[in-house]
Design an enzyme around this catalytic site. Structure first.
Site, short mmCIF file in Angstrom:
data_model
loop_
_atom_site.label_atom_id
_atom_site.label_comp_id
_atom_site.label_asym_id
_atom_site.label_seq_id
_atom_site.Cartn_x
_atom_site.Cartn_y
_atom_site.Cartn_z
N PHE A 134 0.87 -1.18 0.00
CA PHE A 134 0.00 0.00 0.00
C PHE A 134 0.90 1.22 0.00
O PHE A 134 1.78 1.33 0.86
CB PHE A 134 -0.89 0.05 1.25
N GLU A 135 0.67 2.11 -0.93
CA GLU A 135 1.35 3.40 -0.91
C GLU A 135 0.43 4.41 -1.56
O GLU A 135 -0.19 4.10 -2.58
CB GLU A 135 2.64 3.40 -1.76
N VAL A 136 0.35 5.60 -0.96
CA VAL A 136 -0.18 6.74 -1.68
C VAL A 136 0.95 7.76 -1.67
O VAL A 136 1.47 8.08 -0.60
CB VAL A 136 -1.44 7.33 -1.01
N HIS B 62 12.12 2.53 -0.49
CA HIS B 62 11.23 3.71 -0.46
C HIS B 62 11.22 4.35 0.92
O HIS B 62 11.21 5.58 1.05
CB HIS B 62 9.79 3.29 -0.80
#
Ligand code: GDP
Ligand code: MN
Length: 349
Positions: free
Chosen positions: A235-237, A272
């Site tokens: 999950f990444e925004v 990241h």
């Protein structure tokens, strides 16, 4: 007669997009999924959840990327499920292969050794290409160049609460660059020398290290060693422009040349996370408490009952990983100076 549909209520059977429930301006944003053709039924479930809980109200686009061409079935089914426009991209060979400075024999020996030691995905070539692609290249794909923000969605995930506000506009309006829901400790066997490369990068590019960074999330001794905390990247925004910027470009190139994507098994999550922690202001990192999420084997469920009721959540609060011993989210709260929610002590084990 009861149950019959009068003519002015006839369901729209054309392929036109349904009207957005939320009127008003949209952010320049898209969902992103990396998948194989045989992920179709697992990604279909994920899309349905994201649409039901969020995107049917906003109709954002969805970009699908693959190292092989998507087949007709994959495109047909995903296009039917997504309320926004769908786009399908092939990953260029240079973004999914061994760079020429990698010693193939050395990389192969590493995989054999990791297979024997039963390290998860340790023997896999494709998993390494995937991690390198997600670390260094997805945001350069031509289909993504016109977008500013993305939300990454993997197969087989669940969303447990309604998301009634525009997550992408939230990012933009609050100057956020990286959003997460789960954090944890990385398996040290997959990244034994990652922090050595990070330290060499910090020495070479001190100008890229943000003065108000979140180093304290990553290190307990002011940068000497890595504590293995990372945001879970399935999950990444986030901001595509951040990944495309000079600081991250220099960071990724340094790591890529050191070879750990192949000589070890560096994941895109620690890559990241370390970048976000060092190259951003810590205020640009956001914990989405209100996005309840599952990816095997961890769940994020809002701690506070009033939140779960308001957001129509279906997760069991006992499953919430946030305050368990293997989560780094408590540390995130401390680093950010955030107050932990009522009742968090009851969810610590
Ligand atoms: P895990 O979550 O770390 O166990 O790894 P996944 O198997 O979920 O892979 C991460 C993401 O990359 C998912 O979105 C997968 O669909 C995608 N993925 C993994 N391997 C490949 C591959 O070889 N080709 C393509 N196109 N996608 C892949
Ligand atoms: Mn996954």
């Amino acid at each position: 007669s009861p149950g019959s549909v009068s003519s002015d209520q006839t369901p729209n059977t054309s392929n036109s997009l349904p009207p957005a429930v939320h009127s008003g301006e949209r952010a320049n944003a898209t969902f992103i999924t990396l998948a194989r053709n045989n992920d179709i039924w697992e990604i279909a479930k994920s899309i349905r959840q994201v649409e039901d809980r969020f995107n049917r109200k906003f109709n954002y686009d969805w970009v699908f990327l693959n190292d092989k061409p998507f087949d007709a079935q994959f495109k047909k089914i995903t296009t039917a499920l997504v309320s926004g426009n769908t786009k399908y991209g092939l990953i260029p060979k240079e973004h999914w292969s061994f760079p020429d400075w990698i010693d193939q024999d050395k990389a192969k020996k590493v995989r054999e050794d990791m297979a024997q030691r039963k390290i998860i995905y340790g023997d896999s070539v494709s998993y390494r290409h995937m991690c390198r692609f997600e670390s260094g290249f997805f945001f350069h794909h031509p289909l993504l160049l016109d977008y500013e923000y993305y939300w990454r969605v993997e197969p087989s995930i669940e969303l447990y609460c309604d998301v009634d506000y525009d997550v992408f506009r939230f990012m933009r309006d609050n100057k956020k660059k990286y959003g997460f829901v789960l954090s944890l400790y990385e398996y040290v066997e997959t990244i034994p020398t990652l922090w050595d490369s990070v330290k060499a990068f910090m020495k070479e590019y001190p100008q890229h290290i943000h003065k108000d960074n979140a180093m304290a999330f990553l290190s307990d001794d002011d940068g000497n060693t890595y504590n293995h905390c990372h945001y879970w990247s399935n999950f990444e925004v986030g901001s595509l422009d951040f990944w495309r910027g000079q600081a991250y470009t220099d960071f990724f190139n340094k790591l890529d040349h050191d070879g750990g994507f192949f000589y070890e098994r560096w994941g895109d999550a620690p890559v990241h996370s370390i970048a976000a922690g060092l190259l951003m202001s810590k205020d640009e990192i956001h914990f989405f408490n209100d996005i309840a999420y599952y990816h095997v084997p961890f769940t994020h469920c809002p701690t506070t009952e009033s939140d779960r009721i308001k957001l129509k959540c279906t997760c069991n609060p006992k499953d919430n990983f946030d305050w368990k011993g293997y989560s780094c989210t408590s540390r995130h709260f401390d680093v950010m100076g955030l107050e932990k929610p009522d009742g968090y002590q009851n969810q610590m084990d």
